[in-house]
Design an enzyme around this catalytic site. Structure first.
Site, PDB file in Angstrom:
ATOM      1  N   MET A 103     -20.603  -3.506 -42.680  1.00 36.61           N
ATOM      2  CA  MET A 103     -19.503  -2.820 -41.801  1.00 36.61           C
ATOM      3  C   MET A 103     -18.932  -4.021 -40.989  1.00 36.61           C
ATOM      4  O   MET A 103     -18.308  -3.548 -39.959  1.00 36.61           O
ATOM      5  CB  MET A 103     -20.305  -1.777 -41.100  1.00 36.61           C
ATOM      6  CG  MET A 103     -21.021  -0.743 -41.877  1.00 36.61           C
ATOM      7  SD  MET A 103     -21.444   0.637 -40.836  1.00 36.61           S
ATOM      8  CE  MET A 103     -22.607   0.106 -39.580  1.00 36.61           C
ATOM      9  N   LEU A 157     -19.095  -9.850 -39.166  1.00 40.21           N
ATOM     10  CA  LEU A 157     -19.918 -10.595 -40.137  1.00 40.21           C
ATOM     11  C   LEU A 157     -20.547 -11.891 -39.256  1.00 40.21           C
ATOM     12  O   LEU A 157     -19.936 -12.304 -38.408  1.00 40.21           O
ATOM     13  CB  LEU A 157     -18.988 -11.395 -41.114  1.00 40.21           C
ATOM     14  CG  LEU A 157     -18.369 -10.394 -41.947  1.00 40.21           C
ATOM     15  CD1 LEU A 157     -17.384 -10.694 -43.182  1.00 40.21           C
ATOM     16  CD2 LEU A 157     -19.158  -9.041 -42.381  1.00 40.21           C
ATOM     17  N   HIS A 192     -25.024 -11.742 -43.040  1.00 35.25           N
ATOM     18  CA  HIS A 192     -24.332 -11.355 -44.015  1.00 35.25           C
ATOM     19  C   HIS A 192     -23.925 -12.392 -44.984  1.00 35.25           C
ATOM     20  O   HIS A 192     -23.953 -12.677 -46.147  1.00 35.25           O
ATOM     21  CB  HIS A 192     -23.020 -10.878 -43.682  1.00 35.25           C
ATOM     22  CG  HIS A 192     -22.788  -9.682 -42.642  1.00 35.25           C
ATOM     23  ND1 HIS A 192     -22.671  -9.584 -41.108  1.00 35.25           N
ATOM     24  CD2 HIS A 192     -23.261  -8.466 -43.034  1.00 35.25           C
ATOM     25  CE1 HIS A 192     -22.652  -8.541 -40.729  1.00 35.25           C
ATOM     26  NE2 HIS A 192     -23.236  -7.744 -41.833  1.00 35.25           N
ATOM     27  N   GLN A 196     -22.411   7.737 -41.017  1.00 30.02           N
ATOM     28  CA  GLN A 196     -23.535   7.330 -40.916  1.00 30.02           C
ATOM     29  C   GLN A 196     -24.103   7.034 -39.407  1.00 30.02           C
ATOM     30  O   GLN A 196     -25.180   6.709 -39.277  1.00 30.02           O
ATOM     31  CB  GLN A 196     -24.059   6.109 -41.669  1.00 30.02           C
ATOM     32  CG  GLN A 196     -23.503   4.792 -41.218  1.00 30.02           C
ATOM     33  CD  GLN A 196     -23.722   3.497 -42.261  1.00 30.02           C
ATOM     34  OE1 GLN A 196     -23.310   3.461 -43.310  1.00 30.02           O
ATOM     35  NE2 GLN A 196     -24.522   2.669 -41.426  1.00 30.02           N
ATOM     36  N   GLY A 210     -30.012  -6.234 -47.158  1.00 27.09           N
ATOM     37  CA  GLY A 210     -30.908  -7.238 -46.510  1.00 27.09           C
ATOM     38  C   GLY A 210     -32.046  -6.410 -45.744  1.00 27.09           C
ATOM     39  O   GLY A 210     -32.160  -5.201 -45.713  1.00 27.09           O
ATOM     40  N   GLN A 250     -33.708   1.348 -45.089  1.00 24.99           N
ATOM     41  CA  GLN A 250     -32.441   1.455 -45.671  1.00 24.99           C
ATOM     42  C   GLN A 250     -32.589   1.031 -47.307  1.00 24.99           C
ATOM     43  O   GLN A 250     -32.300   1.800 -48.319  1.00 24.99           O
ATOM     44  CB  GLN A 250     -31.238   0.738 -45.060  1.00 24.99           C
ATOM     45  CG  GLN A 250     -29.908   0.709 -45.738  1.00 24.99           C
ATOM     46  CD  GLN A 250     -28.826   0.240 -44.951  1.00 24.99           C
ATOM     47  OE1 GLN A 250     -28.208   0.833 -44.127  1.00 24.99           O
ATOM     48  NE2 GLN A 250     -28.480  -1.154 -44.991  1.00 24.99           N
TER      49      GLN A 250
HETATM   50  P1  AMP Z   1     -24.122  -4.196 -41.931  1.00 23.46           P
HETATM   51  O1  AMP Z   1     -23.038  -4.678 -41.946  1.00 23.46           O
HETATM   52  O2  AMP Z   1     -25.069  -4.198 -40.618  1.00 23.46           O
HETATM   53  O3  AMP Z   1     -24.269  -2.775 -42.511  1.00 23.46           O
HETATM   54  O4  AMP Z   1     -25.127  -4.819 -42.791  1.00 23.46           O
HETATM   55  C1  AMP Z   1     -24.678  -5.170 -44.146  1.00 23.46           C
HETATM   56  C2  AMP Z   1     -25.750  -5.623 -44.932  1.00 23.46           C
HETATM   57  O5  AMP Z   1     -26.409  -7.055 -44.230  1.00 23.46           O
HETATM   58  C3  AMP Z   1     -27.107  -5.037 -44.919  1.00 23.46           C
HETATM   59  O6  AMP Z   1     -27.494  -5.015 -46.117  1.00 23.46           O
HETATM   60  C4  AMP Z   1     -28.070  -5.587 -43.975  1.00 23.46           C
HETATM   61  O7  AMP Z   1     -29.469  -5.313 -44.274  1.00 23.46           O
HETATM   62  C5  AMP Z   1     -27.668  -7.078 -44.189  1.00 23.46           C
HETATM   63  N1  AMP Z   1     -28.048  -7.701 -42.743  1.00 23.46           N
HETATM   64  C6  AMP Z   1     -27.623  -7.346 -41.577  1.00 23.46           C
HETATM   65  N2  AMP Z   1     -28.287  -8.232 -40.958  1.00 23.46           N
HETATM   66  C7  AMP Z   1     -28.865  -9.255 -41.432  1.00 23.46           C
HETATM   67  C8  AMP Z   1     -29.841 -10.286 -41.308  1.00 23.46           C
HETATM   68  N3  AMP Z   1     -29.898 -11.101 -39.878  1.00 23.46           N
HETATM   69  N4  AMP Z   1     -30.166 -11.001 -42.151  1.00 23.46           N
HETATM   70  C9  AMP Z   1     -30.248 -10.549 -43.690  1.00 23.46           C
HETATM   71  N5  AMP Z   1     -29.426  -9.542 -43.890  1.00 23.46           N
HETATM   72  C10 AMP Z   1     -28.644  -8.947 -42.828  1.00 23.46           C
END
Ligand code: AMP
Length: 282
Positions: free
Chosen positions: A30, A33, A37, A61, A149, A155
């Site tokens: 989303m 970054l 990410h 969501q 992640g 999730q």
């Molecule tokens: P988001 O942009 O928050 O929807 O996250 C996108 C992806 O990045 C999701 O699969 C998250 O689980 C992963 N993610 C977010 N924060 C972290 C983190 N600190 N370490 C590893 N993966 C992450």
């Protein structure tokens, strides 16, 4: 890096890649970054020939309108970061590309009890929205591997359950939680915290470490109550802290109940909701 805003544009490019037998790794995000990410992207780059990153702040969501409105959207910074990290394709769809009129409904997924606890309990409708957008993105991108992640434990568990039930040929890869040096899990929402709050927020990590270090010694109830206190003493307002079976996501009150155990928490600070987790036994 190619930037595509339409499904057709992205699909035309990816079918050329597929024709020359390139494997495709996909990292849905989303935006806003951060290094977390980037760690997913690096994993994808190690394992796939071509890496696609999407940035789409999925309205379906968000269970609170103000959370959706306040979600950070630093698109120029994000684009520069992805270019720097050698991403091949950035997919930047509009809402009408993801949810066109007359879109066929998402297949019904039987989640059993997976979405009734933790995030599912506190964010009604959240996982329906997550399933909807991930399914839709997978239909558009058709990757070989999907990277998510562990940061969002419930999730990825729910998305794996979805993949087990739909006819899509994609493998889910789960990447470990990327943390700052002080332990705070990286999150797009951290950007909204003041400098003082960022320090206080490390109590979330400390509370999880407390549980991990004392897991063999203390009963579950004591572990949870001490962890809540660690968070509260730092000015956080915990919403839940749950020690659960890592497969079923149901709370356990006795350590011999499972051989895969995770602690998950959500906590509020300066009006911002932060989540984190740690595997206690695997
Ligand atoms: P988001 O942009 O928050 O929807 O996250 C996108 C992806 O990045 C999701 O699969 C998250 O689980 C992963 N993610 C977010 N924060 C972290 C983190 N600190 N370490 C590893 N993966 C992450």
């Amino acid at each position: 890096m190619k930037i595509l805003k339409t499904n057709r544009g992205l699909q035309n490019n990816l079918s050329k890649e597929r024709n020359i037998k390139k494997s495709i790794g996909f990292v849905p995000t989303m935006g806003a970054l951060h290094e977390g990410h980037m760690s997913l992207i690096h994993e994808a780059q190690k394992e796939c020939d071509v890496v696609v990153v999407s940035i789409f702040v999925n309205p379906t969501q968000f269970n609170e309108k103000s959370d959706l409105e306040k979600y950070p959207r630093p698109i120029e910074r994000d684009t520069a970061m992805l270019k720097e990290h050698g991403v091949d394709y950035l997919f930047l769809p509009s809402t009408s590309q993801i949810y066109p009129k007359n879109l066929a409904p998402t297949p019904k997924i039987n989640l059993g009890q997976l979405a009734t606890t933790m995030e599912g309990e506190h964010r009604p409708g959240h996982f329906e929205g997550v399933i909807q957008v991930v399914y839709r993105l997978l239909m558009i991108v058709s990757p070989d591997q999907l990277y998510m992640g562990q940061k969002d434990f419930q999730q990825f568990t729910i998305i794996q359950a979805m993949l087990d039930q739909v006819d899509l040929k994609v493998e889910l890869k789960v990447c470990q939680i990327h943390r700052q040096e002080d332990g705070l899990a990286m999150s797009s929402r951290n950007a909204r915290l003041s400098a003082a709050a960022k320090k206080k927020a490390t109590a979330i990590y400390n509370s999880l470490i407390y549980i991990k270090n004392n897991f063999h010694k203390e009963p579950i109830e004591k572990l949870k109550s001490e962890a809540l206190e660690i968070q509260q003493k730092s000015g956080l307002t915990p919403e839940y802290i749950d020690i659960a079976d890592g497969h079923s996501l149901q709370s356990i009150d006795n350590k011999s109940a499972s051989n895969y155990i995770v602690v998950c928490t959500a906590s509020w600070l300066e009006g911002i909701r932060l989540i984190d987790n740690m595997i206690l036994r695997s």
